[in-house]
Design a protein around this motif. Structure first.
Motif, PDB file in Angstrom:
ATOM      1  N   PHE A  93      -3.700  21.091  -2.093  1.00 19.38           N
ATOM      2  CA  PHE A  93      -4.347  20.604  -3.419  1.00 19.38           C
ATOM      3  C   PHE A  93      -5.713  19.575  -3.430  1.00 19.38           C
ATOM      4  CE2 PHE A  93       0.684  20.055  -3.213  1.00 19.38           C
ATOM      5  CZ  PHE A  93       0.749  19.802  -3.741  1.00 19.38           C
ATOM      6  N   GLY A  94      -6.247  21.216  -2.243  1.00 24.61           N
ATOM      7  CA  GLY A  94      -7.993  20.210  -1.971  1.00 24.61           C
ATOM      8  C   GLY A  94      -7.696  19.224  -0.980  1.00 24.61           C
ATOM      9  N   LEU A  95      -9.379  19.216  -0.800  1.00 25.40           N
ATOM     10  CA  LEU A  95      -9.487  18.342   0.221  1.00 25.40           C
ATOM     11  C   LEU A  95      -9.313  16.398   0.304  1.00 25.40           C
ATOM     12  CD1 LEU A  95     -11.554  17.178   2.686  1.00 25.40           C
ATOM     13  CD2 LEU A  95     -12.860  16.991   1.378  1.00 25.40           C
ATOM     14  N   TRP A  96      -9.232  15.774  -0.967  1.00 23.90           N
ATOM     15  CA  TRP A  96      -8.259  15.172  -1.236  1.00 23.90           C
ATOM     16  C   TRP A  96      -7.268  15.227  -1.947  1.00 23.90           C
ATOM     17  CZ3 TRP A  96     -11.899  10.920   0.594  1.00 23.90           C
ATOM     18  CH2 TRP A  96     -13.041  11.480   0.756  1.00 23.90           C
ATOM     19  N   GLY A  97      -7.214  16.071  -2.069  1.00 25.36           N
ATOM     20  CA  GLY A  97      -5.325  15.801  -2.899  1.00 25.36           C
ATOM     21  C   GLY A  97      -4.335  16.321  -1.540  1.00 25.36           C
ATOM     22  N   ASN A  98      -4.985  16.912  -0.861  1.00 20.89           N
ATOM     23  CA  ASN A  98      -4.128  16.731   0.837  1.00 20.89           C
ATOM     24  C   ASN A  98      -3.894  15.403   1.330  1.00 20.89           C
ATOM     25  OD1 ASN A  98      -3.654  19.701  -0.068  1.00 20.89           O
ATOM     26  ND2 ASN A  98      -5.495  20.087   2.005  1.00 20.89           N
ATOM     27  N   ALA A  99      -5.142  14.787   1.454  1.00 25.06           N
ATOM     28  CA  ALA A  99      -5.367  13.802   1.405  1.00 25.06           C
ATOM     29  C   ALA A  99      -4.538  12.484   1.274  1.00 25.06           C
ATOM     30  CB  ALA A  99      -7.032  13.122   2.175  1.00 25.06           C
ATOM     31  N   LEU A 100      -4.543  13.006  -0.175  1.00 26.26           N
ATOM     32  CA  LEU A 100      -3.999  11.407  -0.530  1.00 26.26           C
ATOM     33  C   LEU A 100      -2.472  12.293  -0.659  1.00 26.26           C
ATOM     34  CD1 LEU A 100      -3.706   9.270  -2.332  1.00 26.26           C
ATOM     35  CD2 LEU A 100      -3.693  10.372  -4.674  1.00 26.26           C
ATOM     36  N   LEU A 101      -2.253  12.778  -0.285  1.00 22.26           N
ATOM     37  CA  LEU A 101      -0.459  13.184  -0.465  1.00 22.26           C
ATOM     38  C   LEU A 101       0.242  12.986   1.286  1.00 22.26           C
ATOM     39  CD1 LEU A 101       2.261  15.236  -1.070  1.00 22.26           C
ATOM     40  CD2 LEU A 101       0.844  16.958   0.134  1.00 22.26           C
ATOM     41  N   TYR A 126       3.190  16.578  -8.883  1.00 28.09           N
ATOM     42  CA  TYR A 126       3.096  17.070  -9.860  1.00 28.09           C
ATOM     43  C   TYR A 126       2.217  17.477 -11.362  1.00 28.09           C
ATOM     44  CZ  TYR A 126       5.939  16.042 -14.660  1.00 28.09           C
ATOM     45  OH  TYR A 126       6.099  16.364 -15.727  1.00 28.09           O
ATOM     46  N   PHE A 127       0.784  17.333 -10.727  1.00 27.33           N
ATOM     47  CA  PHE A 127       0.021  17.328 -11.841  1.00 27.33           C
ATOM     48  C   PHE A 127      -0.933  17.804 -11.652  1.00 27.33           C
ATOM     49  CE2 PHE A 127       1.290  12.808 -13.209  1.00 27.33           C
ATOM     50  CZ  PHE A 127       1.730  12.715 -14.729  1.00 27.33           C
ATOM     51  N   ILE A 128      -0.846  19.022 -10.183  1.00 24.29           N
ATOM     52  CA  ILE A 128      -2.016  19.756  -9.641  1.00 24.29           C
ATOM     53  C   ILE A 128      -0.793  20.681  -9.668  1.00 24.29           C
ATOM     54  CG2 ILE A 128      -3.527  21.210  -8.354  1.00 24.29           C
ATOM     55  CD1 ILE A 128      -4.684  17.936  -8.045  1.00 24.29           C
ATOM     56  N   ASN A 129      -0.004  21.134  -9.394  1.00 18.66           N
ATOM     57  CA  ASN A 129       1.052  22.324  -9.475  1.00 18.66           C
ATOM     58  C   ASN A 129       2.001  21.639  -8.605  1.00 18.66           C
ATOM     59  OD1 ASN A 129       1.288  24.843  -9.023  1.00 18.66           O
ATOM     60  ND2 ASN A 129      -0.480  26.033  -8.447  1.00 18.66           N
ATOM     61  N   PRO A 148       4.189   6.964  -5.246  1.00 20.96           N
ATOM     62  CA  PRO A 148       3.872   7.553  -6.794  1.00 20.96           C
ATOM     63  C   PRO A 148       3.011   8.663  -6.548  1.00 20.96           C
ATOM     64  CG  PRO A 148       4.436   4.838  -6.011  1.00 20.96           C
ATOM     65  CD  PRO A 148       4.370   5.716  -4.907  1.00 20.96           C
ATOM     66  N   LEU A 149       1.888   8.147  -6.166  1.00 20.72           N
ATOM     67  CA  LEU A 149       0.523   8.725  -5.874  1.00 20.72           C
ATOM     68  C   LEU A 149       0.330  10.318  -5.783  1.00 20.72           C
ATOM     69  CD1 LEU A 149      -2.339   6.018  -5.860  1.00 20.72           C
ATOM     70  CD2 LEU A 149      -1.372   7.312  -7.778  1.00 20.72           C
ATOM     71  N   LEU A 191       0.615  -1.153  -0.122  1.00 22.38           N
ATOM     72  CA  LEU A 191       0.320   0.000  -0.238  1.00 22.38           C
ATOM     73  C   LEU A 191       1.068   1.085   0.002  1.00 22.38           C
ATOM     74  CD1 LEU A 191      -2.308  -0.503   2.493  1.00 22.38           C
ATOM     75  CD2 LEU A 191      -2.985  -1.130   0.170  1.00 22.38           C
ATOM     76  N   ILE A 192       1.880   1.453   0.755  1.00 22.59           N
ATOM     77  CA  ILE A 192       2.946   2.275   0.694  1.00 22.59           C
ATOM     78  C   ILE A 192       3.716   2.710  -0.467  1.00 22.59           C
ATOM     79  CG2 ILE A 192       5.201   3.274   1.938  1.00 22.59           C
ATOM     80  CD1 ILE A 192       3.763   1.908   4.749  1.00 22.59           C
TER      81      ILE A 192
END
Length: 341
Positions: A168-176, A156-159, A149-150, A143-144
Motif C-alpha cells: 500500500f505504499g510507504l505511508w499506507g504500509n506504515a499506517l497498516l 479496504y479502500f486501496i486494494n 479501524p484506520l 490510540l490503538i
C-alpha cells in the motif's frame, strides 16, 4: 534491557529467513499424494510465515522504544532520541543497500522482502515523540482503538484483494502496521513487574502463536484471505503472548542460566543483521553453491550449508557494520544529552 527478548528476536529473524530461503527439508521422504501425508505436508508448508514474524518484530519494537519512557518515568528528548535511533538503523541499512546493488538485486525485490518494514520503523521512531504526547493525553488504548479501524480502511479502500502485507505504499504500509507497533507501547506501559507464570501456560501460548502464524499463511494460500486482513488480528495474540513472556523473563532473571537459551540470546544481538542480509546472501550463495544430489541427505546438506553461510556472513555484517553503528549511536546521543543539559 529485558533479558530474553533477544531470543525471541532471533527466532523471529530465523523464521523470516526460512520463509524466504527455504524451510528445513524435514519431510523429503513423506508421501504427500494422499491421506495423512498430504495433511502433514500442507501444514508444514505453512509453518514458517515470515510476515507474521515481522508483526512480532513490530510489537517488540514498540515495547523496547517505549519501555524507558513508560508511565512518565523519563522525558523524551527529541534530538537525542531520534539521532540514536536513526544512526543505529540507517548505517546498517545504507550498507545493506550497497551490498544489494553489488550482488545485482533491485530494491523493488528486497524492499518487498524486508526493506518496507525498516521504512515503517523509521516512521514510527520519528512519530514516537508525538505519539507519546498524544498517549499522555488520551491513553495508548485510545490510540490503538483509533488506528485499528484506520488500518483496515487502508486495506479496504486501496486494494482489498492484496495478498501481501506491504502492498500500500510507504505511508499506507506504515499506517497498516501502526496499531501493531502501538500494541508494543501499550505492553510496555502496562508492565507491572514479575509474577509467577506456569510452564504449561507459556508453552500453550507459544503453541497458539505458532498455530496462528501458520493459520494466517494457510488463509492466504488456500482461502485467498490476504495477510493485510489477518496479521493485525494476529498482533493482538502476539500482545497477550509477549505479555506473558516479559513477565516470565523478569521472573526467571536471565536466560543465560540455560545454555540453550544463551545461544538464542547471543543470536538475538545480531538478528537485525540476519534479517537484513539473508536475502542477498542467499543470492550470493546461489553463485557458489554445490548441489549434493536429490536424496534426503543431499538435500539437507545443500540446505544446511546455505543456512550456515547466511548465518556466518550475517554475523560478520553485524561485527563490521551493525555493532559499530550501535557504539556511534550511543556516543551521538550522549553528546546530544550533554548539549541540551
Amino acid at each position: 534491557r529485558i533479558t530474553g527478548l533477544d531470543s525471541i528476536r532471533f527466532i523471529a529473524a530465523a523464521w523470516v529467513m526460512f520463509y524466504h530461503v527455504g524451510s528445513p527439508p524435514l519431510l523429503q521422504v513423506l508421501d504427500r499424494s494422499h491421506g495423512l501425508g498430504k495433511v502433514i505436508g500442507a501444514a508444514y508448508d505453512c509453518l514458517f510465515c515470515g510476515p507474521a514474524s515481522v508483526i512480532v518484530f513490530f510489537v517488540i519494537s514498540g515495547f523496547c522504544i517505549h519501555y524507558p519512557y513508560r508511565q512518565g518515568r523519563k522525558e523524551v528528548k527529541f534530538l537525542s532520541f531520534l539521532s540514536r535511533r536513526y544512526v543505529r538503523i540507517m548505517l546498517p541499512w545504507f550498507a545493506w543497500l550497497g551490498f544489494v546493488k553489488w550482488v545485482g538485486m533491485t530494491y523493488d525485490t528486497v524492499g518487498a522482502m524486508v526493506g518496507w518494514s525498516i521504512e515503517c520503523e523509521l516512521i514510527y521512531y520519528t512519530c514516537y515523540p508525538l505519539l507519546h504526547l498524544l498517549a499522555r493525553w488520551c491513553g495508548w488504548r485510545t490510540l490503538i482503538a483509533i488506528t485499528f479501524p484506520l488500518s483496515f480502511a487502508v486495506v479496504y479502500f486501496i486494494n482489498p484483494s492484496q495478498m501481501m502485507y506491504p502492498s500500500f505504499g510507504l505511508w499506507g504500509n506504515a499506517l497498516l502496521g501502526l496499531p501493531c507497533w502501538l500494541l508494543g507501547c501499550l505492553l510496555a506501559e502496562e508492565f507491572a513487574g514479575a509474577r509467577p507464570i506456569s510452564k504449561n501456560t507459556i508453552w500453550l501460548w507459544r503453541g497458539l502463536i505458532v498455530f496462528a502464524n501458520a493459520a494466517c499463511f494457510s488463509c492466504m494460500l488456500h482461502l485467498k484471505i490476504g495477510f493485510p486482513w489477518t496479521l493485525n488480528l494476529f498482533a493482538i495474540l502476539v500482545y497477550f503472548w509477549l505479555k506473558l513472556e516479559v513477565t516470565m523473563l523478569r521472573e526467571v532473571g536471565s536466560f543465560r542460566e540455560n545454555r540453550g537459551f544463551s545461544i538464542l540470546e547471543w543470536g538475538g544481538k545480531w538478528s537485525f543483521s540476519l534479517y537484513l542480509m539473508h536475502g542477498p546472501l542467499s543470492r550470493v550463495y546461489n553463485s557458489i553453491s554445490v548441489d549434493f544430489g536429490g536424496n534426503w541427505l543431499g538435500t539437507f546438506t545443500t540446505w544446511g550449508l546455505r543456512i550456515i553461510f547466511i548465518l556466518s556472513c550475517g554475523y560478520l555484517f553485524y561485527l563490521i557494520i551493525e555493532k559499530p553503528s550501535h557504539w556511534l549511536a550511543r556516543k551521538i546521543s550522549t553528546k546530544s544529552r550533554a548539549g541540551s543539559s
